[in-house]
Design an enzyme around this catalytic site. Sequence first.
Site, mmCIF file in Angstrom:
data_model
loop_
_atom_site.group_PDB
_atom_site.id
_atom_site.type_symbol
_atom_site.label_atom_id
_atom_site.label_comp_id
_atom_site.label_asym_id
_atom_site.label_seq_id
_atom_site.Cartn_x
_atom_site.Cartn_y
_atom_site.Cartn_z
ATOM 1 N N ASP A 343 1.044 -0.694 -0.208
ATOM 2 C CA ASP A 343 -0.151 -0.182 -0.071
ATOM 3 C C ASP A 343 0.716 1.158 -0.044
ATOM 4 O O ASP A 343 1.828 1.158 0.581
ATOM 5 C CB ASP A 343 -0.980 0.254 1.113
ATOM 6 C CG ASP A 343 -1.975 1.231 1.416
ATOM 7 O OD1 ASP A 343 -2.094 1.587 0.399
ATOM 8 O OD2 ASP A 343 -2.346 1.614 2.566
ATOM 9 N N PHE A 485 -13.616 22.024 -5.157
ATOM 10 C CA PHE A 485 -12.776 21.179 -5.602
ATOM 11 C C PHE A 485 -13.940 20.077 -5.781
ATOM 12 O O PHE A 485 -14.415 19.618 -4.987
ATOM 13 C CB PHE A 485 -11.503 20.720 -5.189
ATOM 14 C CG PHE A 485 -10.597 19.797 -5.182
ATOM 15 C CD1 PHE A 485 -9.983 20.039 -6.410
ATOM 16 C CD2 PHE A 485 -11.369 18.516 -4.494
ATOM 17 C CE1 PHE A 485 -9.157 18.956 -6.938
ATOM 18 C CE2 PHE A 485 -10.759 17.166 -5.072
ATOM 19 C CZ PHE A 485 -9.615 17.840 -6.642
ATOM 20 N N ASP A 781 -1.394 -1.293 6.190
ATOM 21 C CA ASP A 781 -1.317 -0.784 7.314
ATOM 22 C C ASP A 781 -3.063 -0.380 7.716
ATOM 23 O O ASP A 781 -3.704 0.170 8.709
ATOM 24 C CB ASP A 781 -1.261 0.707 7.176
ATOM 25 C CG ASP A 781 -1.289 1.724 6.642
ATOM 26 O OD1 ASP A 781 -1.826 3.554 7.270
ATOM 27 O OD2 ASP A 781 -1.804 1.548 5.181
#
Length: 1161
Positions: A343, A485, A781
């Site tokens: 990851d 955004f 994680d």
Amino acid sequence: MISERDSETTFEEDSQPNDEVVPYSDDETEDELDSRQPGAEQGLNQSSRDTEESRDPGRKDCSWQVKANDQRFYDQPSFKRRIFLCFKKSKYAGNAIKTYKYNPITFLPLNLFEQFKRAANFYFLVLLILQSIPQISTLSWYTTLVPLLLVLGITAVKDLVDDIARYRMDNEVNNRTCDVIKDGRFKATKWKDIKVGDIIRLKKNTFVPADILLLSSSEPNSLCYVETAELDGETNLKFKMALEVTHRHLQEESVGNSSWYLYDAQDLSPAYRGFLNFWGYIIVLNTMVPISLYVSVEVIRFGQSYFINWDLQMYYPEKDTAAKARTTTLNEQLGQIQYIFSDKTGTLTQNIMTFKKCCINGQRYGDCRDAAGQLQSPPEQVDFSWNVYADGKFLFYDHYLIEQIKSGKEPEIQKFFFVLAICHTVMADTSDGQLNYQAASPDEGALVTAARSFGYVFLSRTQNTITISEMGVERTYDVLAILDFNSDRKRMSVIVRESGGNIRLYCKGADTVIYQRLHPRNLKREATEEALDVFANETLRTLCLCYRDISQDEFEAWNKKFVEASLATSHRDEALDKVYEEIEKNLILLGATAIEDKLQDGVPETISRLSKADIKIWVLTGDKKETAENIGFSCELLTEETAICYGEDTSALLQARLENQRNRAGSSPHSSLRMNEPFFQDSRDRALIITGSWLNEILLEKKKKKKKLKLKFPRTAEEKKKQAEKRRRAEAYKEQQQQNFVDLACECRAVICCRVTPKQKAMVVELVKKYKKAITLAIGDGANDVNMIKTAHIGVGISGQEGMQAVMSSDYSFGQFRYLQRLLLVHGRWSYIRMCKFLRYFFYKNFAFTLVHIWYSFFNGFSAQTAYEDWFITLYNVLYSSLPVLLVGLFDQDVSDKLSLRFPRLYVLGQRDLLFNYKKFFLSLLHGAVTSLIIFFIPYGAYLKSMGQDGEAPADYQSFAVTAASSLIFVVNFQIGLDTSYWTFVNAFSVFGSIALYFGITFDLHSAGIHVLFPSGFQFTGTAPNALRQPYLWLTMILSIAICLLPIVAQRFLFMTIWPSESDKIQRNRRKLLQEQQHRTRRQSAFRRGVSARRSAYAFSHQRGYADLISSGRSLRKRRAPLDAVLADFSLFNNFLCWYKTVSTFRICHGKQFCLCAPFH
């Protein structure tokens, strides 16, 4: 006309993948996919569903009903389910977690059942049963019972210790407390006692105990922020909001109440005797693979796991996190890893953004310069003590920029930081006199924090205003509109009215979209673009800042369109984006910022070492393509010389390969489509970067829509055959496409898959396992990495602030990615070498021990009589030869840990499985067979027609057994000494101690005293004292030992002198190499500067920001009464329909108090 084959290999233009979006959710249903179709089809589907519901009125009875704060409601029969006979229990699951397997009653039977499911234990149980039958056994039953009990006991103790640890962890979680309404007031209640319908109060920075529904918050309009780090590893804050009706109700009401045969005097047929002898030899030869092998392997694995746990060089002091081996069965596979799947967020990076450099009005800032603009060395940190609002953690080294800000001579610099302070959706919060920011993404937080440190401080905001401190002067500006955004726009803008009445638009965004909207007369366009190239080469994340003035008339005309688009009931986002485009044009460029997505310490060095060990690293992340590519350059997974292939390039290569395969296969459906030619003919370094959408397109993993129910006539046999053939061809095409993709990807030095879902991460790992047959490792994680971690052969979890979901599903865990190199190159490699050396020697010593029975059978009429004493057979693998090899399996090392890290190529031995394979096994078998021949025939020839010193013949069976046994003990213990690479006092003591122990026990077992006590069990009375006083016997043993070991010594000397291995060369020069290691400087991470077309496109977040909340005023702070004062009757929530989504743990990061309707499953 397009043929059927062409139709299978041609992609439709209107279904091209979108690199910016995750293709679909892993738990998305087909009905949800249907709902994405155009409006006409939606209407048709809706009418179909209405028809279905009308035909099935009982369908609604399957819903879950929840009533808040009323436990008697759940005692109704409708909420019970029968579990056995008349016994019923609630259909809702409890909130207690249970990961342990045993209790005091079930431990013994369940553990024994699990152990005897293993083939080795069951095999020895059958042997024990056979040995208890005197007609077929020539060995006593205790020779198998004692080792079997030892194995079962050790394994049971280990399982019990592991289960107790799981039980304690469960208790730790279950006994956490939170406030739950009971008897009209809040009471501290354990998590395990929380039930469906309970109303819970949570405070700031606490964990959520279960699946909950937010009812109200101390924040205005019930807004709160949660951190989902334990789910996905992301530390970004996500906002949650209660329903307005529940929030208002809680403000007004309260919630609290509610062969030849020796004649043995038995008249048995030859066939029956042969049958009995067959099983007798099965028992005699069981020591080829003794039960002690299983015990020793478990002990070695257990010890290796603790060495990992005790490794201080894998301890992370900042989080007080030590490395943890959560399994004991995979240590040797750590030395055989060929592919690592990692990851990004929280694994390679710290998920901490830092403002590093900027370009203002064509001038670059951020280098180490003094106040006069001259480069200085060593760098000196800027002192921000003049700014009371400065962030103490912010570091900057360009004193020249500070002087320019203080002088006020450059208005563009003032505008630049003003834009950073005003153009955002950050929330401000003051606690304990400290100004804190809550941002939708760490990027945006870093920019606002940088502006704050440079003197332009965002203080607060209301629905229509924003307050900023400009170099100590507070000013408030009217916010007319926020153009938020999203991932398509890649920019955001804010329109404000300044104090003089001027209206101005400030904008920031990715350079790829900003440059398309600039005014033609931007003088600093080229200079800024050069700065962007420099920043991009330094792998920094960049964005551009710009502005434009707007007249009053233009704004009023635009604002009407903006209001209309905001109120649109359908396609609102598309309408707003269209309106935004009209105002975001003719922009004046101010400059660009450069942010560093900070890597964890040692990531580039770790990846470099692992690559030198011939381990391929694939990064699988949900982040955007530009972000993932930047991290690839930062951690040196990618370089400027790397040729990058993207999704469209990969698709074209795969289509060309598939066409070539089909052309070669011809018309025969059974022809092989396999091609061995590489995809890339040159030797240039290549990398593959592919998004989740392209991955689904290439691997043919698109989720199909559910087909509508249609009336069809029964198909003929021919139609069924054609349909089956079509499906078979489609499956074969899909499998071939997937295999081609894996082959292409494995030719690349690095692979980065971005915008992928957790399911796609697991799919990629599974494809490599399936088609490459390689040992894989996945490291992550967060909870979104659990599928990947479980799919790989070995899963590694990064423990720390991101949570424990990945750790709890992993096989190994530690605090930082850099510890992975030590786990693999040191512990993994040592474990593999030790286990291979242990197995080779163990098989050798047991073949040498057991095959003596075979040679002896040619002289005893194949009666299954043993060549040794029963007690020697019992204790050989337990005491006489076990400790030296056990210590080798635990402590041996060919080179030190430092040299293992310095020479990663040593790791290749494990990947190629060169130390234990069929060849090595048969060599051990041959070595053991030769040793057994020497051990048997030299004493046999020496005793044949011989006379002892005392005139007595020593050629009796018992003296021969002692001689052969003594020779064997010397040979196998000296052999392990030759195999030992790392000598310590313990190893020497174990070798000579095992020999001494053999003689000590043998003399005791052959004594007269023990024979008097147990005459049937000890029949070699006086054999050892009488035989071992004969010099003739000792000369025989010395001859046997010399013939066994001298050829091995000569062979080892020749190989180390003429054909030394890589480790032999390193070990020979280890002192010189260690001295060089002490003088080596730390490797510096270097990047190549030069012209690059790559841009570090800026990403605020993966979803729309907080603009809607800000403009609606729903997130504004105001004083309100405490929640405890308004707890009364809560009759509104008599029935609630809720849907279970996932079980996870969240941490509340903003908001003081909560009322929540708690879990159901």
